[in-house]
Design a protein around this motif. Structure first.
Motif, short mmCIF file in Angstrom:
data_model
loop_
_atom_site.label_atom_id
_atom_site.label_comp_id
_atom_site.label_asym_id
_atom_site.label_seq_id
_atom_site.Cartn_x
_atom_site.Cartn_y
_atom_site.Cartn_z
N SER A 37 5.07 -9.22 5.27
CA SER A 37 4.16 -8.09 5.34
C SER A 37 4.16 -7.33 4.02
O SER A 37 5.02 -7.52 3.17
CB SER A 37 4.54 -7.17 6.49
N ALA A 38 3.15 -6.45 3.89
CA ALA A 38 3.02 -5.65 2.68
C ALA A 38 4.29 -4.81 2.50
O ALA A 38 4.83 -4.30 3.46
CB ALA A 38 1.79 -4.76 2.79
N GLY A 39 4.73 -4.69 1.26
CA GLY A 39 5.87 -3.82 1.00
C GLY A 39 7.18 -4.55 0.76
O GLY A 39 8.12 -3.97 0.25
N ASP A 43 5.87 -9.55 -1.50
CA ASP A 43 4.60 -8.83 -1.66
C ASP A 43 4.55 -8.20 -3.04
O ASP A 43 3.55 -8.32 -3.75
CB ASP A 43 4.50 -7.76 -0.57
N LEU A 44 5.66 -7.56 -3.43
CA LEU A 44 5.73 -6.93 -4.74
C LEU A 44 5.55 -7.97 -5.84
O LEU A 44 4.82 -7.76 -6.81
CB LEU A 44 7.09 -6.25 -4.88
N ARG A 47 1.83 -9.01 -5.93
CA ARG A 47 0.93 -7.97 -6.43
C ARG A 47 1.15 -7.71 -7.91
O ARG A 47 0.19 -7.46 -8.65
CB ARG A 47 1.10 -6.69 -5.61
N THR A 67 -3.18 -11.77 -0.24
CA THR A 67 -3.36 -11.67 1.21
C THR A 67 -2.01 -11.85 1.89
O THR A 67 -1.29 -12.80 1.58
CB THR A 67 -4.30 -12.79 1.71
N ASN A 68 -1.69 -10.94 2.81
CA ASN A 68 -0.43 -11.07 3.54
C ASN A 68 -0.64 -11.89 4.80
O ASN A 68 -1.56 -11.63 5.57
CB ASN A 68 0.10 -9.69 3.93
#
Lengths: 319, 518
Positions: A37-39, A43-44, A47, A67-68
């Motif tokens: 998930s984001a965060g 994810d980091l 991004r 996209t997660n």
């Protein structure tokens, strides 16, 4: 002399003619799939990667869209990737721990089904304890032979669990594994005296170490970390256990059967990303990571080593 | 104390600069919107905005992200109250009484109560962490796996108070919740349980699609069937001109801000409830692994059991809205105590904020308060200001919100369905979750039709994974010895409370029976 120059110039011209005709260019937006998930850490990673590509203008018109696809600690994203077999416009930013899980938990889709593209960073692991609990790593290892020393960890069948199994096997210790819901919970339990040692990434333990409440006893990396805070911490290799090596490695994969030309293109692009100052400063340095870069062949080799040499230990342990 | 006040005043100096005020305001607005949209919680909202803040000054950035976090607790209640679709999991309990109030024609008051209680609970939480944040965080550390097991067991015992008129049905709903909660990989052994080969089920059934289905989508079905029934009834009643059964049809509610304000008496009913829940919620927020959702549930149950109007809760009273709303806002504030004073995140959202601290070049940990007082105290002071902003903004949009109710069923039903589908999908970007939402919607519809309470089901679903994890960790620590539970004074006292909760009602009954006989 003149001739040589002409020769070189011709060669250079030829090279410049050949290089733009690299066989592959993404013809649409590239999807960067994050299997959590984001965060989170993956994810980091994704991004920052997309941000560096855009801001440094490394891939002219192509957008890299993150996209997660969380779920099943990575199983959902891997299953999705097999539906995209042969898609050249998709990357997956995965942690090696999730690839390990795909074997240790025997998912239908395994890490080696994907196309290896690059390895871009290592998040080292440190064995940590309260400041006065153990004199040094040897003392902790000696104490752990009794079987009364508890070891807090946050992810089952993942890279930190692998680090635990390798330690128990090769240092002949008998640490008791305690499973928590996240590294924050492990740190709470360590500070509250509910577990004796815990395994943390530098970023997770840095605040406590600066305050002097927690000390890093030993590192699970092959080499010492180049940092004022962690540089004095010995590695298990130095302590005489060269097989106790594990880290959370940030891997970029492609879906199954990605074309060789596409792999070469992304390999080249990610290599450029890894060399930018922004990547080195804003991602690697700020998050206390160790910089590495492995191309597709080296990544394949590394994954193979981990899967063949290290992962069978899960079966031995009876997980 | 004096030192704290000085620090806090310095903090206000930081928080009240126009630059920081602007970011607090922006955060409050975004938090309200993100909270009101089903499926997107504070976690996703903050995680997506985090990369945009790297160029900002860290104080302004955390002020904005913190505002998103607590404003989210306000926004989550809106759709729960109006449409029975909680915007975020902590708002589940608010929907119980809140939506009842809407159906009774008191939507405005329910919204106002939710906002007021949120602001009281949030403010209490901030006052507590201002005065004794580090102390509370240190106390939270004493809660290891054994202590958490005992406290969750106590929470499980309290489900008994939620069962409603028919304990058998309540018990069955609880068991259904437990069964749904065990789906997924068992993290102690690594075995997959009831996943039936779906990789999506390996990490368990997601809570938000379950809630959206059980409340929202089942609501659509209920609206449709009610509408048909009403038409039929109207056709029968045409000749007799009998008055309609429904006192105030939802569509005819005209709500002005003035009607939404609470009367003096109502105000004094809300304040003590919100204060109590604020205290309890803050403490739950500080505990490792607990969170705003659990705080909302437990504050509701606590109020139902101890409050003067507890018996009426569940039927649409302001206490039922005030207790969970104050509780979840207080827990959101409480979660900052371990984050700021120890650098330990208590839950998903604070874990993302922790990541943010590192990206802004700060070292979260015990030294943060002493090394970065401007940052820490600026954040705390901004939370006082931000709560007042949320209160004002949220109250002023009540009249717009309630316009939703004037939309006729034939238009609103498809809209709600779309919201449910999008909300379920956006949690994990997964079409599988849409299926989960539809299935739980159908289950929820029949549960409501046959008067099975849904609250115990959801509470069991929230608590069971924490119970399993804590209990297993406790046994891993003790090597399977049960003594770990009674050797810890904290765990032992919770276990004794459980015994008391179970035995006292029986003893009272026995004593009364004896008295009657004698």
């Amino acid at each position: 002399m003149k001739r040589t120059l002409t020769c070189l110039a011709t060669l250079g011209l030829a090279a410049s003619l050949v290089s733009p005709a690299l066989a592959f260019e993404p013809d649409q937006d590239v999807d960067v799939i994050v299997p959590s998930s984001a965060g989170g850490g993956s994810d980091l990673f994704a991004r920052t990667l997309a941000d560096v590509i855009r801001s440094e203008n490394l891939a002219e018109d192509t957008n890299y869209v993150v996209t997660n696809r969380p779920g099943g600690s990575g199983a959902v994203a891997l299953a999705y990737a097999t539906t995209q077999t042969g898609n050249n416009d998709m990357l997956i930013t995965i942690a090696i721990g999730q690839i390990i899980s795909s074997y240790a938990l025997d998912w239908d889709i395994k890490g080696a089904d994907m196309t290896p593209i690059a390895i871009m960073a290592n998040d080292d692991f440190f064995l940590c304890a309260l400041t006065d609990r153990f004199e040094n790593a040897e003392a902790a290892i000696e104490a752990a032979k009794s079987g009364d020393i508890t070891f807090g960890s946050s992810q089952k069948a993942n890279s930190d669990h692998l680090a635990y199994l390798l330690l128990n096997k090769y240092a002949e210790t008998n640490f008791k594994y305690v499973q928590f819901g996240g590294s924050g919970e492990v740190m709470s339990a360590l500070l509250g005296g509910h577990v004796d040692v815990g395994i943390f990434n530098p970023g997770e333990a840095r605040g406590q170490i600066a305050a002097g409440t927690v000390v890093p006893l030993a590192s699970f990396s092959a080499e010492r970390m180049d940092s004022p805070m962690f540089g004095d911490t010995p590695t298990f290799t130095e302590l005489g256990y060269p097989d106790v090596v594990a880290a959370e490695t940030r891997v970029v994969l492609g879906p199954p059967e990605m074309d060789d030309d596409a792999v070469a293109y992304y390999e080249d692009l990610l290599g450029k990303v890894a060399e930018t100052d922004r990547w080195q400063q804003d991602y690697i340095a700020r998050n206390n990571l160790s910089p590495v870069f492995m191309d597709s062949a080296a990544t394949e080799e590394h994954l193979k080593t981990v899967i063949e040499k290290r992962v069978p230990i899960f079966e031995e342990s009876g997980l | 104390m004096e030192e704290t006040l000085t620090h806090l005043l310095n903090g206000f100096d930081v928080a009240l600069t126009p630059y920081n005020l602007m970011f607090a305001f922006a955060g409050a607005i975004m938090g309200l919107i993100v909270g009101a949209m089903p499926g997107i919680g504070s976690l996703a909202g903050i995680a997506l905005l985090l990369p945009l803040t790297f160029k900002l000054d860290p104080t302004a950035a955390i002020i904005m992200l913190a505002a998103i976090y607590y404003a989210n607790m306000y926004g989550g209640s809106f759709s729960g109250i109006l449409l029975n679709i909680p915007g975020d999991s902590p708002a589940v309990m608010t929907a119980l009484d809140g939506h009842r109030m809407t159906r009774n024609g008191r939507a405005g008051k329910a919204l106002f109560t939710a906002i007021l209680a949120s602001s009281i609970g949030g403010t209490i939480g901030i006052i507590i962490i201002t005065i004794m944040g580090p102390l509370l965080a240190a106390l939270g550390l004493r809660f290891g796996p054994a202590e958490m097991t005992a406290i969750i067991l106590m929470a499980f015992t309290s489900i008994g108070w939620l069962l409603g008129e028919n304990p058998t049905k309540g018990g069955l709903a609880t068991c259904l919740g437990l069964m749904l909660a065990v789906v997924g990989v068992d993290m102690a052994r690594g075995m997959s349980r009831f996943a039936f080969g779906f990789p999506e089920l390996l990490s368990g059934i997601s809570f938000v699609p379950l809630v959206i289905g059980m409340f929202g989508f089942s609501q659509v079905m209920i609206l449709m069937t009610d509408e048909r029934r009403k038409k039929r009834d109207a056709a029968q009643a045409k000749d007799t001109d009998a008055p309609q059964a429904d006192a105030v049809p939802m569509a005819q509610q005209k709500i002005r801000l003035r009607d939404s304000l609470l009367t003096r008496q109502e105000f004094f009913r809300v304040v003590p409830v919100a204060t109590k829940s604020g205290l309890l919620g803050t403490i739950i927020g500080v505990l490792p692994g607990a969170g705003a959702t659990m705080a909302a549930f437990l504050c509701y149950i606590f109020e139902k059991r101890t409050g003067g109007n507890g018996a009426a809760m569940g039927e649409g009273v302001i206490e039922g809205v005030a207790a969970p709303e104050a509780g979840n806002n207080a827990a959101a504030a409480g979660a900052f105590a371990p984050l700021l004073s120890l650098g330990i995140p208590g839950g998903g959202t604070t874990a993302v904020l922790l990541g943010g601290l590192m990206m802004w070049g700060l070292t979260p940990g015990p030294l943060l308060f002493t090394e970065q007082p401007e940052f820490s105290w600026g954040l705390i002071a901004s939370m006082y200001v931000g709560n007042i902003m949320c209160l004002i903004v949220a109250v002023s949009i009540i009249p717009f919100l309630t316009k939703i109710l004037q939309i006729p069923v034939r238009i609103i039903a498809p809209i709600i369905t779309v919201v449910c589908v999008v909300g379920a999908f956006s949690v994990n970007n997964s079409a599988f979750d849409i299926g989960v939402m539809l299935a739980s919607g159908v289950v929820g519809y029949f549960l409501v039709q046959y008067k099975y309470p849904t609250a115990p089901l959801l509470l069991a679903f929230v608590l069971a994974p924490i119970l399993e994890r804590s209990m297993r960790a406790a046994f891993e620590i003790s090597g399977g010895q049960i003594s770990i539970f009674y050797k810890s004074p904290i765990a032992l006292s919770f276990l004794l409370v459980i015994v008391a909760i179970c035995l006292v009602p029986m003893m009272i009954k026995a004593v009364r029976a004896l008295g009657q006989r004698g």
